[in-house]
Every structure is written in C-alpha cells, then in structure tokens.
Scaffold this active site. Sequence first.
Site, PDB file in Angstrom:
ATOM      1  N   GLY A   3     -18.708  -0.516  -0.637  1.00  0.00           N
ATOM      2  CA  GLY A   3     -18.924  -1.691  -1.375  1.00  0.00           C
ATOM      3  C   GLY A   3     -20.221  -1.760  -2.363  1.00  0.00           C
ATOM      4  O   GLY A   3     -20.508  -0.512  -2.848  1.00  0.00           O
ATOM      5  N   GLU A  49      -7.212  -0.350  -0.807  1.00  0.00           N
ATOM      6  CA  GLU A  49      -8.372  -0.689   0.059  1.00  0.00           C
ATOM      7  C   GLU A  49      -9.478  -0.224  -0.510  1.00  0.00           C
ATOM      8  O   GLU A  49      -9.530   0.967  -0.823  1.00  0.00           O
ATOM      9  CB  GLU A  49      -8.156   0.032   1.436  1.00  0.00           C
ATOM     10  CG  GLU A  49      -9.246  -0.436   2.357  1.00  0.00           C
ATOM     11  CD  GLU A  49      -9.040   0.241   4.022  1.00  0.00           C
ATOM     12  OE1 GLU A  49      -9.838   0.084   4.738  1.00  0.00           O
ATOM     13  OE2 GLU A  49      -7.889   0.620   4.069  1.00  0.00           O
ATOM     14  N   LEU A  50     -10.613  -0.937  -0.657  1.00  0.00           N
ATOM     15  CA  LEU A  50     -11.721  -0.580  -1.523  1.00  0.00           C
ATOM     16  C   LEU A  50     -12.372   0.490  -1.072  1.00  0.00           C
ATOM     17  O   LEU A  50     -12.723   0.610   0.401  1.00  0.00           O
ATOM     18  CB  LEU A  50     -12.729  -1.868  -1.473  1.00  0.00           C
ATOM     19  CG  LEU A  50     -13.945  -1.790  -2.447  1.00  0.00           C
ATOM     20  CD1 LEU A  50     -13.528  -1.406  -4.112  1.00  0.00           C
ATOM     21  CD2 LEU A  50     -14.776  -2.842  -2.159  1.00  0.00           C
ATOM     22  N   ASP A  51     -12.818   1.319  -1.788  1.00  0.00           N
ATOM     23  CA  ASP A  51     -13.728   2.691  -1.285  1.00  0.00           C
ATOM     24  C   ASP A  51     -13.197   3.527  -0.108  1.00  0.00           C
ATOM     25  O   ASP A  51     -13.754   3.962   0.455  1.00  0.00           O
ATOM     26  CB  ASP A  51     -15.109   2.239  -0.846  1.00  0.00           C
ATOM     27  CG  ASP A  51     -15.809   1.590  -2.275  1.00  0.00           C
ATOM     28  OD1 ASP A  51     -15.499   1.800  -3.335  1.00  0.00           O
ATOM     29  OD2 ASP A  51     -16.594   0.860  -2.070  1.00  0.00           O
ATOM     30  N   ALA A  52     -11.715   3.228  -0.033  1.00  0.00           N
ATOM     31  CA  ALA A  52     -11.197   3.932   1.254  1.00  0.00           C
ATOM     32  C   ALA A  52     -10.210   4.987   0.678  1.00  0.00           C
ATOM     33  O   ALA A  52      -9.220   5.408   1.592  1.00  0.00           O
ATOM     34  CB  ALA A  52     -10.517   3.037   2.030  1.00  0.00           C
TER      35      ALA A  52
END
Lengths: 290, 290, 290, 290
Positions: free
Chosen positions: B207, B232-235
């Site tokens: 994030g 999925e953010l940053d995943a």
Amino acid sequence: MSKNTRPLSAVLLVHCADRKGLVALITDFLYKNQGNILYLDQHVDAERGVFFMRIEWEMSGFALPRNSVKAVFKSEIADRLDLDFSIHFTDERPGIAIFVSKLPHCLYDLLSSSRSGHWPAEVRLVISNHETLRPVAESFNIPFHHIPVTKESKAEAEKKQLKLLKELDIELIVLARYMQIVSQGFISNYVNKIINIHHSFLPAFPGARPYHSAFERGVKIIGATSHYVTAELDAGPIIEQDIVRVTHRDSVSELVRKGRELEKTVLTRALWNHINRKVLVYDNRTIVFE
Amino acid sequence: MSKNTRPLSAVLLVHCADRKGLVALITDFLYKNQGNILYLDQHVDAERGVFFMRIEWEMSGFALPRNSVKAVFKSEIADRLDLDFSIHFTDERPGIAIFVSKLPHCLYDLLSSSRSGHWPAEVRLVISNHETLRPVAESFNIPFHHIPVTKESKAEAEKKQLKLLKELDIELIVLARYMQIVSQGFISNYVNKIINIHHSFLPAFPGARPYHSAFERGVKIIGATSHYVTAELDAGPIIEQDIVRVTHRDSVSELVRKGRELEKTVLTRALWNHINRKVLVYDNRTIVFE
Amino acid sequence: MSKNTRPLSAVLLVHCADRKGLVALITDFLYKNQGNILYLDQHVDAERGVFFMRIEWEMSGFALPRNSVKAVFKSEIADRLDLDFSIHFTDERPGIAIFVSKLPHCLYDLLSSSRSGHWPAEVRLVISNHETLRPVAESFNIPFHHIPVTKESKAEAEKKQLKLLKELDIELIVLARYMQIVSQGFISNYVNKIINIHHSFLPAFPGARPYHSAFERGVKIIGATSHYVTAELDAGPIIEQDIVRVTHRDSVSELVRKGRELEKTVLTRALWNHINRKVLVYDNRTIVFE
Amino acid sequence: MSKNTRPLSAVLLVHCADRKGLVALITDFLYKNQGNILYLDQHVDAERGVFFMRIEWEMSGFALPRNSVKAVFKSEIADRLDLDFSIHFTDERPGIAIFVSKLPHCLYDLLSSSRSGHWPAEVRLVISNHETLRPVAESFNIPFHHIPVTKESKAEAEKKQLKLLKELDIELIVLARYMQIVSQGFISNYVNKIINIHHSFLPAFPGARPYHSAFERGVKIIGATSHYVTAELDAGPIIEQDIVRVTHRDSVSELVRKGRELEKTVLTRALWNHINRKVLVYDNRTIVFE
C-alpha cells in the site's frame, strides 16, 4: 587480541530530552577529569526531540576512581540535566542465559563464538523445554536445565526459570530458536534484555512457519530479524536484520537450510552489539551505535 | 556488443503437467531439425506437479524456416503432449509503454537503459496522469500522452489508454511509480504483462507510504519489489527484489533517497528478465530462468 | 522535501592530532554561541593518533553571523588547538564538472539524480574527449565541451579543461567512465576533489578491462569502486564500494550489463557523501560519516 | 526432512565438446529407461566450446538396477559421444577430512552443520598441525589426529596424512583455516577435491594477513572466498564468495571478527554445493548448478 590485553575503558549511555549544550556539558565533565574519549556517538531523534549518546573513554589516567564514577556523574551532571543514563566498564562480564528448544544451530554458533570471540559477557546457563540439546551445552561445560513447558505448567515453569536466572545473576536472555511464547509477566523482569531471533524479514511473516509463508508468497529474498522481546509477538524493537537471495528452485527445506545460516549470523551480530553496550531503545526502535 | 551482431536465436517457453520424457521429446524435436541449443533451463514444481522449461537455440542452420517453427512445433509436439507454450525470436522488439505520475527517477533510468542496454524491446510511449514528465519523455523522443485520471474519469481514461496501447501494438506495460490503481478490467487485457515497482520489501509494507511505515517500524533494511500486477493490490507474482541497509540515522527522506536508487535497479532487472523471455508465471509465483 | 525548506545549518569538518578535550572544547564553542547540534560524528585513528570530527548545527539562533563563523572559530579554537578545519553551509551549491567519454549510463544517472535528488551541488558542465554524449548533456541544459585528447595534445587539453573549470568555479570533478588517465599536474589542482568510478572491486582488477579479467578469474561476485583520484592509477582513497553476484552463466557482456547498474549506484552514493561534506581523507583512506 | 526419507535419486555430471543433440541423446537414454528427471541443468561455454550438464533423476521406477547404471550409460552413451562423466547416488555418504590449525570457528561451524544439516557426506576425521582443537573434534566424536608440520618434516607429515586419508576412504578435504601450504604432490592426489577458505575477496589480498591488507587499503567491503586448491597459491577455481560491509570505524580486529562470520558461511555453502554434486570444474573456473 585477547580481551585481557585491551585497556580498561568506561561506556556511558545517555538519553534525554534534546536541548542545546548536552554534548559540551557531558564531554566537559570527562575533560575536566582527564578522560580520553575513544568513541563518541550521538543521535538526535528530531521528530520526538530525544537526544542519545554513547561515549567510551579510557579509565587509565581518568581522575575519578572506578567505583565513584557513577555517583559523581549522577550528582554533577545527570541530576542537573535530567539524563537517563547507565555506565559500564569493559572488563565486566555480564551473565547470559540461552533458551532453546530442539534446534541446535544457533546454540552451537553462540557457544562457539562466545568462546573464540573475546566476548565481554559470559554464557552461564542454557534452559530448554526439551532434553535434546543437553549434550551440546555440556560439551561446552555450560550448565543445562531442562524445564518442560505445557499450557498448564507455563506459569510454574517461568517461575523456575526466573529463580535460576536470579541465582546466576543473569542480565541478558537470548532466545535461540526457543519455540515458546514468553509471558508478559516474565518479560517485565527483563525489559529490553531478552533478544530473540525470528526467522523472517520482519514485519513480513511474523508468527509460526515463516519459511513456508515465504515459499508460498514466492519471495526472491528471505531474511532473519533479531529483536528485543516485547508483549506483542514479533513486534519488539529490531536490532539487526539480514537477507539471502533465493530462487524458484529453492524448496521450503532449502529455505530452511539457507535461513539457518542467516539466523546464526544475525543473532550473533545483535548480541555482539548489545553486550558491547552499543544499543539504545526508545519508542520501540533501536539506536545501534556500530 | 551491438544487438544486430548477435546471431538470431529462438526461445521456447513451456509449461505443462509433469511426466517422464518431456525433456527428451522436446530436445529430440530440436535435434532432428538441426537445432543447436544455447541455453536450456528446466524446473519441476514437485508439489504442484508442473513442468517448466525455457530453451534457446540458434536459428542459423535450423531446418525449419522461421515462419513455420510455431506451427510445426504445435502439431508435432505441443498438441500431442498438451503443452502450454510460446516461441519468440531474439530479433523481435516488442512494444513497451511506461506509465508514470510525477516522479522521474525510474523513467529516466528505463529510458537511458533502454537506449544503452541493447534491449530486445522498444519503448513506444509514456502515459501519465500529469504533465510533469513530458519533457523527460520528449528528450528521448518518446511520445508522451497526458491522460488525467479522477475517480469519475477513470473508466474513460483507461479506455483511452487501451486505445493507445492497441494502436502502438504494446505488449508490455511498466508502471514506473504510477500512483494509480489499475482496474481489474484493464488488467484483464494484460495478464502477466504489467510490471510494477513497489517501494518496499513485499509482503512487508504494502500500500501507500511504505518508507514511512518502514521508518516507524524501525527496520534495519529497506527493499523494493518488482511484480506483475494482479487484481489484489501489491500481491502479484514477484519477479525481483533487492534491499539496502539503513540505520537509525536515516530519516524518512533518507529512506526515500536510498530507496529510489533501489527501485531503479530492481525494476530494470525485472524488466530485463521479462523482455528476454526468462520469466514464467504459475499460481501467483514466478520462475525466473536467469 | 524541497531543498529550500530545509533550515540552514553549518557543517564543520576537523582533523588534528588526537588529545584529550577536543570534543569538549569544540562543542563548548558552539554551546556558548547558542548552536544547536544536529549531528556529531567523531573518529579517532588510534594507530596514527589522529582525531576526526564532523559537526552539523543549526544556524537559526546561532549567535555568530554566517560571514564571521569561520574567522571566529579560527581565532578562538582552531589556531589555539592547531586544527585543520573547513566550514560549509548547507545552502551552498558548489559547482561540479562531469568528465565522460562515450558511455552514457553514469552521465544519465548523475544528471537525473542531480535534478530529482535535491542535491546541495550544481552540475555546471560536461567535458568529453568525444562528441558522443553532447545530446545527453544538452537535454539537461548542461553546457557540453568537446576537448579531444591525444598523446600529443594531452597537456594542451588539460590546460583548456582547467581554464573552463576555473571560469565556472568548479569545486569537484566527477570522472563518469572517462577513459583517460589524468596527469599528476592536473590532479594537483584538485586534490581529493576528483571522484572516479572504477568498474571493479578494487584492489582486485585495477586498470583496463576489469570485467574481462573478472570473467577469466571466474569470480562469483563483481564490484564497483568509487575513489578519489591520485597519481597512482586506481589506488586513491576509496569512498564507496558495492557488489553484485554473478554466475558461470554470465558472459563478459552480462558482467558489463550488471556492472553498469552497480557503477551508477556506487558513484552516486560516493558523490552524495562528498557533497554533503561527509568525507574526510587521511593517509590514503577515507572517513565517511554516513 | 530427515535424509532417510528423501527418495533415492541418481546424479549424472557430464562435460564434453559441445555439439548438437547432446541433451536429446542423454535425456532420451533416461526416458527409455523410465527415468523421471527431477533437475536438469545445462551450460555451454561458447567460447571454449564445452558442454556441461547435471541431471538428477529418481531411481524409483528406473529400469536399470543401481549397480549397472554406470556401465550401461558408459557403453550406450558416454563412449559413443566421448563424454567425461560421473554418476552418484543421493544416499552415498562420501568421507570428508577437515584440516585445521588453531582457529576453531570454521571447525565448529562445519561439525555442527554436518550434524544438523542432513548432509550427504560424513566427516570422518580432523587433522591438525596443533593439539589445540582436539577437544572440539572429540566433543563431536570425530577422531582427531595431530600431525605436526615443520619445514623439514613436511614431506613426512603429508605422507602420514595421505595414509590416514586412504585408510578412512576420504574423498574430500576441507582446509578450515589450515595455516599450511599443501604441496603439489599432495594436491595431485586430490585434484578438485581440496576446498579451502581464504579470508579475502580473491583475487584481492591473496596470501597472508588479508585483513591487515584490507585495513591498510581502506576498503569499504571485505570478503571471503572458497576455492579448490591448486598448485598456485590462492589461485584455484572459485566455488563461492560473499562479502560484508565495513567502515572506517572497524579496526583490524573488528575486520577479523566480521570476517570470521563470513568465512563460516562461505565455506559451508561451497561445501554444500560440492557434496551435492553441483560443482563442475573446467579451465580453472567452476560451474555451480545451484
């Protein structure tokens, strides 16, 4: 290089509210007493307004006798300036206890380093919830105490541990892959004096089985973190971290193998800094004067 | 060292259910067609039972003409063995688009590296939600498109972006500190073809504002992570990570400064591996045949 | 984070024969003049008996006006204690000249970093023995001077270079892969003020073609070294070094590619430390107060 | 993770003149005999025209019985293709001898790792020119032989050593900070089978007292190098290297302390790769199939 041949020096650790003149006033105290400064490290946490300092000076030629240094410094400087301070001498050999479970790699590394590394500290006992590593401790002539821990017996076990620690005048506890969570009550006896090695690059992968989690996430680097133990699991002040590269070829057991080498190195470095009085803790972070 | 002087070769990427004989059958196909293997990398994910391979062979002397290699391999091998495959040639120069916001460091590094590094790829446009970096792109003679993005205009903006990407036949998107979250719909057009640089050692500090979080946590090492963008953010699958040591002396702005050097290096390495067809993705992890 | 918003501070660099009381006397001078110390770093070379210190303090609230600090410190402290010292202010923007030949990677990195990194310094010109990189310099609006160098013309060329450097009040020269050996006469004008980047882990592989030598020797790690230029080739005081892992798979051209990333990072770090007045030189070694 | 639970596999190491079809012909041999390939690594030294390969396959289900694999491979493949090859099985436990002088750190690390690390090898004896480390070896129940070495007795001492090595069927010798130069005659018995740890980043600082030399030169990074021993001192094929950062604050004894941690890590990694049959040597360089 033998410890005994290093001339005696004193180490002063200070923290206090930052203001003008602190360095001048403290170093002037040493100067007036004929102190020859060997190392001076200072840090200001500008955001929090806190001043930190470590000074090491030679005792040879110093005007104050060893046993009055603390009292004089307190009355002449520390009380006046409202300093939080401690003074140590480099020939002190504070007592260390190592807590282990079944994994031997960190224990071997600590015991062999403590022997060959001219440590200003002394490992006085090994405590374990298993019998497994008794032969390792005993091969180094270190007393080994087996204190089993179950959910029910935990309070009782910690009481036994504390009794032993007190008897042997232990100042520092090292959790060398000790697979138990230490209670808040126990910790309160050793605030910023319990060093743990966690087998991940914190804050990534706290808790159990970090190598499995690292494998699942597909990271390209794994880490190890040595930190002081606080009430919140794996969240205490970090003293040292390091990493090693991994690839898609590395299975979990390869991560474990590579990680163990790292755990040894990181724990030993953290411990070295602590016993050489190079670490200050403030607001869950460390100042490490390397 | 000029790109043009390297002899032409072909790269085959394969993944499929693991079973006996895969290497033999595939390399035999090349052998029968007079293919001289330059590199062969193979990996078996034993847990999932998946086989991965990358083979690079010289086209000079190869019995099949370039334009029939894929079709013949498909009918003779891939269909029979139920392989998921792709074939690339080393003189291809797939189109890259770089998305930026206001920070220039990664953009400069990518554009200067793309020029001096003999990249098997071509940066064809820079897209930004701000005008700020237009002069940078234009100093490299790369078209710059300013497409503002607000909450309301996002869908429309992504439509414009996709239109541009299609017109210029863009195969790969690089988010070079592009401070916008890309929608799932957009991503579905470029699965495993959007590379992001995140300014932390993921999964730590996902994030926003990871350097601030790293400072607060008091870590002794900061990192950067380049990964494919997923919903999925940053995943998404991690391609490359690296780290740099920090100390208590480093303010947040020092972490930012040290981190930027790292972001450049890590993003460039990830991109290099992708454009040289060295990365396979499976089950949210990468196989990087370096 | 803009440079302009950082409050003005002064930096004092000192070295002298070690003796008791130096820290006390110097910090007392600041204290008496209401100086608030931001950073204090001190080092004693015990073997050589030399004392080094860097102090940075806020000018806001300091009792001495900026233009008299040096004179007062000289008469009250430095002359009395026989100190070798310099004082700098953090709003100074000393002039830098970059020397290059044909390779653009370090030049791009320096120019883009100097722009985005809030450097306390100013790149004022680029000098090259080739025309190749003129467009790079000019895209950053930095004057570019082509001064060809041959064996015969070298003395004349260096004269021209020195004239330019003087005209633009250049304090620091950066050799950013400048493929020429600088004469001893030239160096004597810029003692400890010429920073070079050498593409190996010195003292391994000095001289030409270090990547080829590294490949031949079969090392598993390559490095880069940034150092001050002295009369002896590649033997000056080292400011910064770093390394990257390589394998048997890496051809010489892969070493070159990996190494270039490293050269950029190492040179930029060395330069950052120099222009922030963090480097002292003594007896062919550096003290870097990071 | 116990060694015993890993299914048996075979490892084939090959090198030969490069030509078309090698991978196909060799993997086809395995396929026809129902071999399931676990790992295949291949490398071509394009400049020298040499092909290298390591294949590991499961013995479970393999059509050839263990005791005929070598003979069949030789007659069907190796003789035909003129391959230089060796075949190993993963349940073999080749004998290792460790040579030491007085420094215990590497010996402790090797012996404790060999115990906890599920090594496919067995430390069978420790040989030393001093009595110092007898208790260490004996605490691990490893036979210790004290064989003094003087200039005059060297030939005799080496003869004794070789006799012991032969008696215990030693395949690999590890020089764990053994402060003696081994004669060319001795080496000829163990070509590419003597692993040394040198306490510098070779080729920098060969020979004696590298930490002193590193301190003198003022390097910012120190290293350790593990290599096969050849007739030329510290010039044999490098298996593994690693580094650690140092600063101007580190005295020679600090370099020694930091370096020892590194020596342990680097030697253990090199040894791990050797005993897992991952290292090939050619023309004084190693191919390490990690």
